[in-house]
Design an enzyme around this catalytic site. Sequence first.
Site, PDB file in Angstrom:
ATOM      1  N   ASP A 133      -8.666  -4.211  -6.384  1.00  0.00           N
ATOM      2  CA  ASP A 133      -7.995  -3.213  -5.831  1.00  0.00           C
ATOM      3  C   ASP A 133      -6.778  -2.427  -6.008  1.00  0.00           C
ATOM      4  O   ASP A 133      -4.951  -2.684  -5.473  1.00  0.00           O
ATOM      5  CB  ASP A 133      -8.036  -2.625  -3.565  1.00  0.00           C
ATOM      6  CG  ASP A 133      -8.164  -1.270  -4.373  1.00  0.00           C
ATOM      7  OD1 ASP A 133      -8.934  -0.367  -3.238  1.00  0.00           O
ATOM      8  OD2 ASP A 133      -6.959  -1.084  -3.040  1.00  0.00           O
TER       9      ASP A 133
ATOM     10  N   TYR B 153       0.441   3.015  -6.404  1.00  0.00           N
ATOM     11  CA  TYR B 153       0.670   1.651  -6.783  1.00  0.00           C
ATOM     12  C   TYR B 153       1.795   1.465  -7.712  1.00  0.00           C
ATOM     13  O   TYR B 153       2.185   0.535  -7.513  1.00  0.00           O
ATOM     14  CB  TYR B 153      -0.364   0.504  -6.365  1.00  0.00           C
ATOM     15  CG  TYR B 153      -1.181   0.554  -5.061  1.00  0.00           C
ATOM     16  CD1 TYR B 153      -0.494   1.503  -4.230  1.00  0.00           C
ATOM     17  CD2 TYR B 153      -2.729  -0.399  -5.108  1.00  0.00           C
ATOM     18  CE1 TYR B 153      -2.036   2.110  -2.728  1.00  0.00           C
ATOM     19  CE2 TYR B 153      -2.670   0.509  -3.747  1.00  0.00           C
ATOM     20  CZ  TYR B 153      -2.407   1.119  -3.060  1.00  0.00           C
ATOM     21  OH  TYR B 153      -3.994   0.906  -2.582  1.00  0.00           O
TER      22      TYR B 153
ATOM     23  N   LYS C 224      -7.471   4.548  -7.070  1.00  0.00           N
ATOM     24  CA  LYS C 224      -7.719   6.208  -6.068  1.00  0.00           C
ATOM     25  C   LYS C 224      -6.706   7.018  -6.863  1.00  0.00           C
ATOM     26  O   LYS C 224      -5.798   6.990  -7.660  1.00  0.00           O
ATOM     27  CB  LYS C 224      -7.354   5.525  -4.675  1.00  0.00           C
ATOM     28  CG  LYS C 224      -7.290   4.315  -4.460  1.00  0.00           C
ATOM     29  CD  LYS C 224      -6.777   3.783  -3.173  1.00  0.00           C
ATOM     30  CE  LYS C 224      -6.868   2.546  -2.599  1.00  0.00           C
ATOM     31  NZ  LYS C 224      -6.134   1.829  -3.234  1.00  0.00           N
TER      32      LYS C 224
ATOM     33  N   HIS D 283      -7.757   9.430  -2.669  1.00  0.00           N
ATOM     34  CA  HIS D 283      -7.035   8.128  -1.770  1.00  0.00           C
ATOM     35  C   HIS D 283      -6.729   8.407   0.207  1.00  0.00           C
ATOM     36  O   HIS D 283      -6.992   8.135   0.917  1.00  0.00           O
ATOM     37  CB  HIS D 283      -6.076   7.933  -2.683  1.00  0.00           C
ATOM     38  CG  HIS D 283      -4.789   6.868  -2.068  1.00  0.00           C
ATOM     39  ND1 HIS D 283      -3.848   5.948  -3.199  1.00  0.00           N
ATOM     40  CD2 HIS D 283      -4.649   6.994  -0.561  1.00  0.00           C
ATOM     41  CE1 HIS D 283      -3.291   5.201  -2.169  1.00  0.00           C
ATOM     42  NE2 HIS D 283      -3.927   5.533  -1.408  1.00  0.00           N
TER      43      HIS D 283
END
Length: 284
Positions: free
Chosen positions: A44, A49, A74, A107
Amino acid sequence: MEYKTLNNGVKMPALGFGICGFSDLLGCKNIILEAIKQGVRMFDTAAIYQNEEALGMAIKESGIDRKEFFITSKLWVSDNSYQGAIRGFYQSLHKLQLDYIDLYLIHRPLGDYYGAYRALTDLYKEGKIKAIGVSNFFDDRLYDLIYHQEVKPAINQIQIHPFLQRKDELAFHQKMNVQVEAWSPFASGKQNIFENDVLKDIAKRYQRSVGQIVLRWHLQRNEIVIFKSSSKERIKENLAVFDFELSKEDMTIISKLDQGRIEDSAYRIESMKRVYGLENEYGI
Ligand SMILES: NC(=O)c1ccc[n+]([C@@H]2O[C@H](COP(=O)([O-])OP(=O)(O)OC[C@H]3O[C@@H](n4cnc5c(N)ncnc54)[C@H](OP(=O)(O)O)[C@@H]3O)[C@@H](O)[C@H]2O)c1
């Protein structure tokens, strides 16, 4: 490994590895390679990120057939619009060095997420995404989205752990045939979860670690779970949860740890400020 069949027939591993917070490219790639070595196939990540490149590199370097992996990414809120979502998706795809993404999520339900969801629907129809879904949607927003969309989200990725159990929401998702995926399954290691006396007592009786008991509890609630760990030993430990089962009585004991806390207004406003990175006109 156990698998869940999503509402569009796609099979997804029930347990996977989240890489939020691993920002150093090489360090991130190495921990992913270690996780792959231990048997992890579901990862994930998210545009925010900033480590999709590392995941793409690790997949390539592993030499394992891409089809064996289940990759989630996401769309960040700054791309929540139809065009933004198309652009954001292709950026992620490029960074991941893939030609399709298994699961792609919105998200957060902010901005023009309806436009973004329509773009995801089109990409899904083109086969660029195998399953589409959302994250951090409370049940009313999820209901509204489902009501207005042609393709139902396959997943809602939300925060769940023993101190935040969201039992009613779980039941709602089940009724709507939307799979719940739990993020921060260990409460990000906060609230002394690994030192909790109730969990430690259960762990002792099963001769398992607290981490394994918590993951087992999630799985037995029919959740898909993504944990994070920077330790080879703990990754291995966390994957070894398919050879035992918690009794109904122990599931009930853990259910009593729920603190029923959903973030209050001040928390949510702070969180909005973090997302948009600016003070708003109301000065809060
Ligand atoms: N959709 C969203 O908005 C959202 C938000 C947050 C997170 N997520 C996803 O959820 C993933 C996981 O959540 P998280 O990063 O908050 O963390 P988490 O998995 O709840 O907890 C990670 C913490 O638990 C420790 N840990 C892991 N296994 C352990 C074990 N067996 N025994 C003892 N300690 C253990 C880790 O320490 P060590 O590293 O030392 O092992 C780390 O401190 C993220 O990486 C991300 O993919 C999604």
